[in-house]
Design a protein around this motif. Sequence first.
Motif, PDB file in Angstrom:
ATOM      1  N   LYS A 164       1.147   3.931  -3.215  1.00  0.00           N
ATOM      2  CA  LYS A 164      -0.002   5.084  -2.637  1.00  0.00           C
ATOM      3  C   LYS A 164      -0.207   6.011  -3.718  1.00  0.00           C
ATOM      4  O   LYS A 164      -1.589   6.285  -3.678  1.00  0.00           O
ATOM      5  N   ASP A 165       0.517   6.544  -4.547  1.00  0.00           N
ATOM      6  CA  ASP A 165       0.339   7.386  -5.532  1.00  0.00           C
ATOM      7  C   ASP A 165      -0.816   6.899  -6.418  1.00  0.00           C
ATOM      8  O   ASP A 165      -1.807   7.497  -6.879  1.00  0.00           O
TER       9      ASP A 165
ATOM     10  N   ILE B 192      -2.910   4.408  -5.839  1.00  0.00           N
ATOM     11  CA  ILE B 192      -4.196   4.454  -5.224  1.00  0.00           C
ATOM     12  C   ILE B 192      -5.035   5.642  -4.916  1.00  0.00           C
ATOM     13  O   ILE B 192      -6.106   5.831  -5.216  1.00  0.00           O
ATOM     14  N   LEU B 193      -4.285   6.836  -4.419  1.00  0.00           N
ATOM     15  CA  LEU B 193      -5.154   8.214  -4.776  1.00  0.00           C
ATOM     16  C   LEU B 193      -5.268   8.440  -6.223  1.00  0.00           C
ATOM     17  O   LEU B 193      -6.231   8.965  -6.089  1.00  0.00           O
TER      18      LEU B 193
ATOM     19  N   ILE C 232       0.832  -1.109  -0.009  1.00  0.00           N
ATOM     20  CA  ILE C 232      -0.007   0.105  -0.039  1.00  0.00           C
ATOM     21  C   ILE C 232       0.876   1.172   0.089  1.00  0.00           C
ATOM     22  O   ILE C 232       0.545   2.262  -0.877  1.00  0.00           O
ATOM     23  N   LEU C 233       1.818   1.168   0.745  1.00  0.00           N
ATOM     24  CA  LEU C 233       2.894   2.212   0.677  1.00  0.00           C
ATOM     25  C   LEU C 233       3.589   2.568  -0.545  1.00  0.00           C
ATOM     26  O   LEU C 233       3.530   3.786  -0.966  1.00  0.00           O
TER      27      LEU C 233
END
Length: 416
Positions: free
Chosen positions: A189-190, A192-193, A185-186
């Motif tokens: 992150k971009d 997912i955003l 997830i880390l």
Amino acid sequence: MESFKHIFYDFLVNKGISNEAAAYLNMVMLLLVLIIIIFIVDFLIRRILISAFTQFAVRSKTNFDDLLLTNKVPRNVAHIIPLLIALEFVPDVFADFGSFEFVVEKGLKVFAIVLTLWIVRSLLNTLKDYLKTLPRLKDKPIDSYIQVFMIFAWLGGIMSAIAIITDIPFLKFLTGLGAISAVVILVFKDTILGFVASIQVSINDMVRIGDWITFEKYGADGDVTEINLATVKVQNWDKTITTIPTYALISDSFKNWRGMTNSGGRRIKRALHLKQESIKYLTVEEVDSLKKIQLISPYLESRQKDINVFNTDIKADKSLLLNGRNLTNIGIFRKYVQTYIEKHSAINKDMTIMVRQLAPTTQGLPIEIYAFSSDKRWANYEYIMADIFDHMIAATRYFDLEIFELPTGSSFSQQQ
């Protein structure tokens, strides 16, 4: 089939070559034969499929099949049969070398995964290009959804390849992957955003491809050319390209000019700053002089009659202009500008037309023009606005008004 496995082995042994050398040479020769067969089959199938698709595309009315050819779908599909042939005959080629067979089979299975991803990507790119040809979908962020699907497809493919190489069952591999989900997830992150932002942008219809947006934070001022999962590309008016993170469209403030583009005009909102000391009441002689201005001559005639009637009724002492009702040069100027704007051929008469007086400032009294030009093209809009203000600036002297300017060196020289 057993004789095929050693078709060259027996011949080589009969020629006096040792058993071990004959086994290696047999494997190499069988491998070369298999590679030649695979290349020939791949070439023939590729030519047949491409030819068939081309003929079908010429006859069909839709452009979907043309896009299949452009995105190389037939070429990628043609690799399936040669791959199946390779998987079928590799055990025979490496019959005497189990370790080689193990490695090559794993390599072919990994290639099968990659080939599947190529085919999926080609089909998705074809679907994307086709949907963009549809009028109601061409301005939607289709690229973002395709990219999201491909990211998950590649993740699934990579995990499947690792599971094949390590001989770990796929489900067990996924269970172990859950332990490092926080890291995944880390890392993404971009992505997912961007995915969430793309959905919100599409649902709320915030930005479309082709919209003119102004995003001061990123120095963007131009047309949106592409909306992807992670970025939005804006071609500025100076032809430079600005890249904006997709999630910035929902986290930061920006201006979308679509409303202006879809409306009947482009707004003109600019003010002239007049010196307040040049504002005054007008005498009857001065009003008569202004009646020569054709645009406001009828207005002055009517207005002056009303004022005279009122002043007579209240017996105003007109030896002092302050008494009773009077016309002012700024009031008449404002009416002149209003009439001029209303009669201007480039102004949209169906939208708001207003000339208003704003609150006085240290730079004088602002007289603001608020109207909409019929022509929304940037260059023409600027020309129309400049033409109006050229006239307004030149007209002020006919009303004994002065435009405010900060003093310069020449100003002080003239005073001396």
